[in-house]
Design an enzyme around this catalytic site. Sequence first.
Site, mmCIF file in Angstrom:
data_model
loop_
_atom_site.group_PDB
_atom_site.id
_atom_site.type_symbol
_atom_site.label_atom_id
_atom_site.label_comp_id
_atom_site.label_asym_id
_atom_site.label_seq_id
_atom_site.Cartn_x
_atom_site.Cartn_y
_atom_site.Cartn_z
ATOM 1 N N ASP A 22 0.834 -1.187 0.000
ATOM 2 C CA ASP A 22 0.000 0.000 0.000
ATOM 3 C C ASP A 22 0.874 1.244 0.000
ATOM 4 O OD1 ASP A 22 -2.247 -1.583 0.120
ATOM 5 O OD2 ASP A 22 -2.527 -1.355 2.284
ATOM 6 N N ARG A 23 0.352 2.300 -0.552
ATOM 7 C CA ARG A 23 1.097 3.562 -0.628
ATOM 8 C C ARG A 23 1.582 4.030 0.747
ATOM 9 N NH1 ARG A 23 -1.279 9.228 -3.216
ATOM 10 N NH2 ARG A 23 0.537 10.532 -2.736
#
Length: 349
Positions: free
Chosen positions: A168-169
Amino acid sequence: MSRGSSNKTRAPSRAGRRSHPSAAGPSGQRGSVRWVTVDEDNHGQRVDNFLLTQLKGVPKSVVYRIVRKGEVRVNKGRVKPDTRLKSGDQVRIPPVSQRVKEAPVVPGTRVQEVMENAIVFENDDMLVVNKPAGIAVHGGSGLDFGLIEVLRAARPQARFLELVHRLDRDTSGLIMVAKKRSALRYLQDELRHKRIRKHYHALVAGRWPSDLARVAAPLLRYELSNGERRVKVDESGKESLTTYRVLTVYAGYSLVQASPVTGRTHQIRVHSAYAGHPIAGDDKYMDDVSLKAFRAEGGRRLMLHARGLEFALPGSGEAMCLEAPYDQPFEAVLQKLAVRPVRADRGTA
């Protein structure tokens, strides 16, 4: 008007239009027929995926149409989209219209240096990066570039760089990048057979029960009305399992090691929240009151870090065990919590 002049102004026949395949339309460019030799890095790749990389900007529907019509040939024979290519194969690629795209945004030298300095392991087959929080693994969805585009910009001579998996970012930590297609196939196969072990460190709200060693709950992906992707526990979802181990208990929080056995989207985040202990700083799965309290403490990031990787190297099979340090914001939160007294009771802090 005479009959002769009428013939001159008549629209060209279909046959006439087909006889000039190199003509370019207003929305794109066309070239001539190309013959491309498949190299070692593309050995085993599907024809459709190979074409999509060769014909950037061409819609998938066009790629599948030219394959279906037999305009794409491999060693002069017709193929299907899922045909696997071999090193040395000769691929005929017909001229097709390609969309004219704006020049991509090139990552600056500073961000390239940051990413290069974040590499914790590298050999001829792969590299492993300690990805900073806040950087996506790839561009898109309004982002000009992500980790993989930065690495490609920093290494213009690299013939092949592809993500093996994703983070995930807002999650920091270890992520693998293949430098050869053979390495990509090997590592992704290892992931599918659960032979690669990933260990995350997460700061969760409350006191995680020492006897809660696993969370097994099916996960279902869905979208909000604004298109944002979310995941929830649902009986119709995919089987999912995460194991947990308590590392440190703080006042109001616990640092746990979370090891996903399956690899679902947002798995650790949703399983932690489902267990009643959402990850600190999680603006998707933490309740607003708890999130606000964490922000008031100075927390500015999702407290999830891909800490360790255990895997066998492509080619040699040598066992590797890598560990990535926390970044400064993650470390600062833990240091702040470490000086606070912890209640002696075993209930939720």
